[in-house]
Write an enzyme that holds these catalytic residues in place. Structure first.
Site, PDB file in Angstrom:
ATOM      1  CE  LYS A  14       7.533  -1.481   7.840  1.00 16.52           C
ATOM      2  NZ  LYS A  14       7.680  -1.441   9.279  1.00 16.52           N
TER       3      LYS A  14
ATOM      4  CE  LYS B  84       1.628  -7.203   5.017  1.00 19.68           C
ATOM      5  NZ  LYS B  84       2.625  -6.645   5.856  1.00 19.68           N
TER       6      LYS B  84
ATOM      7  CE  LYS C 137      -2.345  -0.023   9.195  1.00 19.54           C
ATOM      8  NZ  LYS C 137      -1.193  -0.431  10.013  1.00 19.54           N
TER       9      LYS C 137
HETATM   10  P1  ADP Z   1       0.383  -2.724   7.323  1.00 21.77           P
HETATM   11  O1  ADP Z   1       1.209  -3.623   6.440  1.00 21.77           O
HETATM   12  O2  ADP Z   1      -0.967  -2.493   6.774  1.00 21.77           O
HETATM   13  O3  ADP Z   1       1.102  -1.423   7.674  1.00 21.77           O
HETATM   14  P2  ADP Z   1       1.096  -3.520   9.956  1.00 21.77           P
HETATM   15  O4  ADP Z   1       2.504  -3.754   9.493  1.00 21.77           O
HETATM   16  O5  ADP Z   1       0.815  -2.345  10.810  1.00 21.77           O
HETATM   17  O6  ADP Z   1       0.172  -3.487   8.678  1.00 21.77           O
HETATM   18  O7  ADP Z   1       0.588  -4.836  10.649  1.00 21.77           O
HETATM   19  C1  ADP Z   1      -0.055  -4.943  11.900  1.00 21.77           C
HETATM   20  C2  ADP Z   1      -0.310  -6.388  12.221  1.00 21.77           C
HETATM   21  O8  ADP Z   1      -1.203  -6.932  11.271  1.00 21.77           O
HETATM   22  C3  ADP Z   1       0.934  -7.262  12.202  1.00 21.77           C
HETATM   23  O9  ADP Z   1       0.892  -8.192  13.283  1.00 21.77           O
HETATM   24  C4  ADP Z   1       0.856  -7.993  10.897  1.00 21.77           C
HETATM   25  O10 ADP Z   1       1.412  -9.271  10.974  1.00 21.77           O
HETATM   26  C5  ADP Z   1      -0.637  -8.065  10.648  1.00 21.77           C
HETATM   27  N1  ADP Z   1      -0.897  -7.944   9.206  1.00 21.77           N
HETATM   28  C6  ADP Z   1      -0.850  -6.830   8.461  1.00 21.77           C
HETATM   29  N2  ADP Z   1      -1.168  -7.073   7.175  1.00 21.77           N
HETATM   30  C7  ADP Z   1      -1.405  -8.404   7.108  1.00 21.77           C
HETATM   31  C8  ADP Z   1      -1.801  -9.281   6.044  1.00 21.77           C
HETATM   32  N3  ADP Z   1      -2.027  -8.836   4.810  1.00 21.77           N
HETATM   33  N4  ADP Z   1      -1.961 -10.579   6.328  1.00 21.77           N
HETATM   34  C9  ADP Z   1      -1.761 -11.050   7.584  1.00 21.77           C
HETATM   35  N5  ADP Z   1      -1.413 -10.275   8.637  1.00 21.77           N
HETATM   36  C10 ADP Z   1      -1.223  -8.977   8.403  1.00 21.77           C
END
Ligand code: ADP
Ligand code: TRP
Length: 328
Positions: free
Chosen positions: A113, A193, A196
């Protein structure tokens, strides 16, 4: 036999996307009737990256609507906001007092992050301790999450063991993780990946031309239309695999390999598959918008149930740590 406690959370830090759907929400919905399920909006966690009150409130509301539209049933599980359970931050402090700084320093998610430009605040640094409290405060058995959360779950297990060892008893349950096996990491428009924070997402509830434009942005190589292509290195195909039946995936894979099938065709197929998967939830979400008050009602009730459970776990912890006073 007691039902297993299933728990997971999602940060209401932005519009939810296909990574969140396949990596988290889809299995939350599948698992909701297989145990005593608790799902929450991790709004304390979202504060680590979002400092806009109105936006956080709106995102929290929207994520509840997304879940309901996708099939989460608040009568089968407990859906609530993290901040409605103050016992969580109470336990987080206690766990923090047992956490070596070096354990946090090994956190990959923190480093990730920071490298994406988030401010290196203490909330972000100690994020896994709060997540451990989220998990341990309900005596969770199973934590369904995406691959990227593996280390945080490991830390929760570690902290449960540290607490039990320090206070000589089985006060906290050591949970198992449940990583979605078929989906490791859902790729975004640029092949990294989907996240957001990378602005490379396809939102779950995008539709029509906006969705078409979004899919159009998926990066592909420049192999000409008529030439055979390798589906296994294509970002569009990686998403098709998530939506299609085995038969459809095989058929599209053959088309890639035989030539004469361009990336435009593949993107068109992807859109069709997404429309099929989400047509009902889209309609349902529109209907839910006509029911003001519903989200708040669900969160109030969910908060009440979650607090009750959390309090039952916290009581003995206050006792053994010496925080509560004995009545003489
Ligand atoms: P972001 O990376 O978009 O901020 P979060 O960290 O809030 O997403 O993730 C919320 C949930 O969604 C978590 O359980 C995470 O493992 C899953 N997740 C987020 N992005 C992915 C991805 N690209 N592939 C698989 N799972 C994901
Ligand atoms: N860290 C998780 C994410 O980024 C959200 C989360 C917070 C969570 N607390 C949790 C997930 C407890 C599972 C269990 O998605």
């Amino acid at each position: 036999m007691n039902k297993k406690v299933i728990l997971s959370g999602i940060q209401p830090s932005g519009t939810l996307h296909l990574g969140n759907y396949f990596g988290a929400m889809k299995q939350h919905i599948t698992l909701q009737r297989e145990g005593e399920a608790y799902y929450f909006l991790a709004n304390y966690h979202a504060l680590t990256s979002l400092q806009d009150g109105e936006l956080l409130r709106k995102n929290t509301h929207d994520v509840v609507l997304d879940y309901l539209a996708l099939g989460l049933d608040p009568d089968s599980c407990t859906l609530f906001a993290q901040s409605d359970v103050p016992q969580t931050t109470e336990l987080a402090w206690i766990l923090g007092c047992l956490t070596p700084v070096s354990l946090m320093e090994k956190g990959v998610s923190y480093k990730d992050k920071i490298s994406q430009g988030l401010s290196p605040n203490i909330g972000l640094f100690t994020y896994p301790i709060l997540q451990a409290a989220d998990i341990l405060i309900y005596h969770s058995d199973l934590v369904p999450v995406g691959e990227d959360q593996k280390q945080n779950i490991e830390i929760a297990r570690d902290l449960a063991n540290k607490f039990n060892y320090a206070y000589k008893g089985e006060f906290l349950n050591v949970p198992e993780e449940r990583i979605v096996e078929s989906v490791s990491i859902v790729p975004g428009l640029d092949g990294r990946k989907m996240s957001k924070s990378y602005q490379n997402t396809i939102p779950i509830f995008e539709e029509g031309n906006a969705l078409k434009t979004r899919i159009g942005l998926i990066q592909t190589d420049s192999t000409p239309l008529e030439e055979p292509k390798n589906p296994d290195t294509c970002n569009v195909f990686a998403l098709i695999k998530l939506f299609g039946t085995q038969e459809e995936v095989n058929e599209i894979s053959d088309l890639y390999r035989s030539g004469g099938f361009g990336y435009g065709h593949a993107k068109h197929r992807l859109k069709e598959l997404m429309d099929r998967e989400f047509s009902e939830p889209r309609e349902k979400r529109k209907e839910l918008l006509d029911r003001p008050g519903l989200v708040e009602e669900i969160l109030q009730e969910g908060g009440r149930k979650a607090r009750e459970k959390a309090e039952s776990v916290m009581g003995p912890i206050r006792e053994v740590t010496g925080l509560s006073r004995r009545s003489e």
